[in-house]
Write a protein that holds these residues in place. Structure first.
Motif, PDB file in Angstrom:
ATOM      1  N   LEU A 289     -12.939 -29.253 -32.031  1.00  0.00           N
ATOM      2  CA  LEU A 289     -13.079 -30.282 -30.992  1.00  0.00           C
ATOM      3  C   LEU A 289     -12.503 -29.800 -29.676  1.00  0.00           C
ATOM      4  O   LEU A 289     -13.105 -29.995 -28.608  1.00  0.00           O
ATOM      5  CB  LEU A 289     -12.374 -31.570 -31.439  1.00  0.00           C
ATOM      6  N   PHE A 290     -11.325 -29.180 -29.740  1.00  0.00           N
ATOM      7  CA  PHE A 290     -10.639 -28.682 -28.537  1.00  0.00           C
ATOM      8  C   PHE A 290     -11.532 -27.706 -27.768  1.00  0.00           C
ATOM      9  O   PHE A 290     -11.664 -27.796 -26.536  1.00  0.00           O
ATOM     10  CB  PHE A 290      -9.333 -28.001 -28.950  1.00  0.00           C
ATOM     11  N   GLU A 291     -12.144 -26.776 -28.481  1.00  0.00           N
ATOM     12  CA  GLU A 291     -12.960 -25.763 -27.816  1.00  0.00           C
ATOM     13  C   GLU A 291     -14.265 -26.349 -27.290  1.00  0.00           C
ATOM     14  O   GLU A 291     -14.754 -25.928 -26.232  1.00  0.00           O
ATOM     15  CB  GLU A 291     -13.223 -24.604 -28.780  1.00  0.00           C
ATOM     16  N   PHE A 292     -14.851 -27.318 -27.984  1.00  0.00           N
ATOM     17  CA  PHE A 292     -16.064 -27.968 -27.491  1.00  0.00           C
ATOM     18  C   PHE A 292     -15.764 -28.791 -26.239  1.00  0.00           C
ATOM     19  O   PHE A 292     -16.488 -28.718 -25.237  1.00  0.00           O
ATOM     20  CB  PHE A 292     -16.660 -28.850 -28.580  1.00  0.00           C
ATOM     21  N   PRO A 403      -6.996 -28.731 -20.491  1.00  0.00           N
ATOM     22  CA  PRO A 403      -7.926 -27.829 -21.173  1.00  0.00           C
ATOM     23  C   PRO A 403      -8.965 -28.512 -22.043  1.00  0.00           C
ATOM     24  O   PRO A 403     -10.044 -27.963 -22.248  1.00  0.00           O
ATOM     25  CB  PRO A 403      -6.997 -26.939 -22.004  1.00  0.00           C
ATOM     26  N   TYR A 404      -8.664 -29.685 -22.595  1.00  0.00           N
ATOM     27  CA  TYR A 404      -9.628 -30.350 -23.465  1.00  0.00           C
ATOM     28  C   TYR A 404     -10.382 -31.486 -22.751  1.00  0.00           C
ATOM     29  O   TYR A 404     -11.082 -32.269 -23.385  1.00  0.00           O
ATOM     30  CB  TYR A 404      -8.939 -30.906 -24.719  1.00  0.00           C
ATOM     31  N   VAL A 447      -6.212 -38.092 -29.727  1.00  0.00           N
ATOM     32  CA  VAL A 447      -6.868 -38.077 -28.413  1.00  0.00           C
ATOM     33  C   VAL A 447      -8.140 -37.230 -28.465  1.00  0.00           C
ATOM     34  O   VAL A 447      -9.190 -37.614 -27.932  1.00  0.00           O
ATOM     35  CB  VAL A 447      -5.908 -37.547 -27.334  1.00  0.00           C
ATOM     36  N   LEU A 448      -8.064 -36.052 -29.095  1.00  0.00           N
ATOM     37  CA  LEU A 448      -9.246 -35.196 -29.225  1.00  0.00           C
ATOM     38  C   LEU A 448     -10.388 -35.936 -29.922  1.00  0.00           C
ATOM     39  O   LEU A 448     -11.545 -35.871 -29.493  1.00  0.00           O
ATOM     40  CB  LEU A 448      -8.906 -33.931 -30.007  1.00  0.00           C
ATOM     41  N   VAL A 449     -10.056 -36.638 -30.993  1.00  0.00           N
ATOM     42  CA  VAL A 449     -11.070 -37.379 -31.754  1.00  0.00           C
ATOM     43  C   VAL A 449     -11.694 -38.467 -30.887  1.00  0.00           C
ATOM     44  O   VAL A 449     -12.919 -38.636 -30.836  1.00  0.00           O
ATOM     45  CB  VAL A 449     -10.447 -37.981 -33.031  1.00  0.00           C
TER      46      VAL A 449
END
Length: 492
Positions: A289-292, A403-404, A447-449
């Motif tokens: 998820l972070f990289e997307f 970054p995300y 948060v990423l989710v």
């Protein structure tokens, strides 16, 4: 034994139950004789632990198994959750026998009395994340009922005065010796920690000590809430109670009847095991998820920069470097008083960021502040107003954010201000390096989710440009959401 299909099933209990123990043995034999179906149950177990703080595991067809086989299967299962850690140096065993000892203090783990509510190793700097109690022999008279209460919820129900009193670094409990894999001795300690992801260090024995009147009242109020929300769990033979010590405290009721009249071989017996959570699988999906979400859209010849404020001051540091190395006609720093930052600073995010940037050498006369924005949409619309009000060039703009957040910021700006050619960048940092610096890792993954879901939902609603989420990325979203990282997931 013939090859059998062994199915583990997890349950959530809310009725009275009895807890028992297992023999003090652990075999490391291979599992070739079993056809173990674990993936679904591991995910289900993690989800229950995340939601409730405890769950009960049993082997569906345990009647065909002997004790050693049950121990091996549960050992194998628990290894999927984390690292099994020996704690008592003088025993050096993974499964620790807890029998009935008539000579022990009644309230000790082997005593015949009730066990007060507590977390294990309350006075260590790093208590085990999970505690497992495997029932081999329940009390034949029906005593020794396991008690569980959610201390995380209970602490939130206290009034502000009680919470502040329990955050004082004044509490002590017992001795610390011959222990390993749980950090160092922690004395004195606060009951309620300052960090959200730390343990709430409570044992009911603290209520028996003399503190100031206010402290004693706070302890009494916390214990009352815990007792009002007790869950009683009657474990049967070969059922395992799994406890998340960051959420719940546990204890037991007294044993019933005259234990001296019960043959030793028939007395209640537990096996206890300690686990350090395994975050490898969680982090694997979080990294996807972070990289997307952190895709960079490189700038060409921007004439203005829009810096999105947050609690992450590294964004301001990166923005400083970029602005100095890539001079533009104007720089907008956007961010009001956020949910987090309003308690951190007495100034807006925009003011905090701009002060750092000016100190680092960014020209003050190029900076325009937006101290009202509370979300990404506000960042864009307020910047649009500032640009037009000051008649500034706006052919191409660069978004600088966490970054995300680069993809979400890019998608939002491209939809809400489509006359600008947008790029979106951040500090170039790996997931591993970024999460290492995060204080509350659970919240970060939540948060990423939530942000990943919003890429899809907001695109469908027209708040952002639409974007297809790759199957592997959506699968990671679903896995993390089902694993309990759904705090910021939008409801239907």
């Amino acid at each position: 034994m013939d090859k059998q299909k062994v199915i583990l099933k997890s349950k959530l209990f809310d009725k009275i139950s009895t807890i028992t123990n297992i023999k003090n043995r652990l075999s490391n034999d291979k599992f070739e004789e079993y056809d173990l179906e674990l993936n679904y149950e591991v995910d289900k177990c993690n989800s229950l632990l995340k939601k409730y703080g405890y769950c009960v595991l049993e082997i569906d067809n345990n009647n065909i198994l002997c004790e050693d086989e049950v121990i091996k299967i549960f050992s194998y299962f628990l290894k999927q959750l984390g690292s099994l850690i020996p704690v008592f140096q003088n025993e050096n065993l993974l499964w620790r026998k807890i029998g009935v000892n008539l000579n022990k203090h009644p309230q000790s783990s082997e005593g015949i009395g009730n066990s007060p509510l507590h977390i294990d190793f309350v006075n260590s700097t790093n208590p085990p994340d999970l505690v497992g109690l495997l029932c081999v022999k329940p009390d034949i008279n029906g005593g020794g009922i396991s008690l569980v209460s959610n201390i995380k919820d209970a602490s939130q129900k206290l009034n502000i005065k009680d919470r502040k009193n329990l955050m004082k670094n004044i509490f002590e409990n017992g001795l610390f010796y011959n222990l390993s894999n749980i950090g160092k001795e922690y004395s004195p300690f606060p009951i309620i920690p300052n960090k959200e992801n730390d343990f709430i260090r409570f044992t009911e024995k603290l209520t028996e000590l003399k503190y100031s009147t206010d402290i004693n009242i706070a302890l009494k109020n916390l214990l009352q809430i815990l007792n009002e929300n007790l869950i009683c769990i009657p474990l049967k033979k070969f059922q395992l109670l799994l406890l998340d010590q960051q959420q719940v405290v546990h204890g037991k009721t007294e044993l019933k009847g005259r234990q001296e009249n019960i043959p030793i071989s028939q007395r209640r017996e537990l096996l206890q095991i300690f686990i350090r959570k395994n975050m490898e699988k969680i982090n694997k999906h979080a990294k996807i998820l972070f990289e997307f979400l952190g895709k960079h859209y490189s700038p060409n010849k921007p004439d203005f920069i829009l810096v999105l404020g947050s609690s992450d001051l590294r964004v301001a540091e990166f923005a400083s470097q970029f602005c100095i190395e890539n001079p533009t006609k104007s720089i907008i720093v956007s961010g009001g008083y956020g949910k987090v930052t309003k308690d951190l600073w007495n100034v807006s995010e925009a003011k905090k960021f701009s002060d750092i940037m000016i100190k680092n050498g960014v020209p003050n006369d190029k900076i325009y502040l937006d101290e009202e924005a509370t979300n990404t949409g506000d960042n864009i619309q307020n910047a649009k107003s500032i640009i037009k009000r000051n008649n500034l060039s706006h052919t191409e703009g660069v978004l600088i954010t966490k970054p995300y957040m680069t993809k979400r910021a890019f998608n939002t700006a491209s939809k809400q201000w489509d006359e600008v050619k947008w790029s979106s960048i951040s500090e170039n940092i790996s997931f591993e390096d970024y999460i290492e610096k995060v204080d509350d890792k659970d919240k970060f993954i939540n948060v990423l989710v939530g942000d990943l879901q919003r890429i899809k939902v907001y695109g469908d609603k027209g708040f952002q440009i639409k974007e297809d989420v790759p199957k592997n990325v959506w699968s990671s979203f679903e896995y993390l959401s089902k694993s309990g990282f759904n705090k910021f997931v939008l409801k239907d």
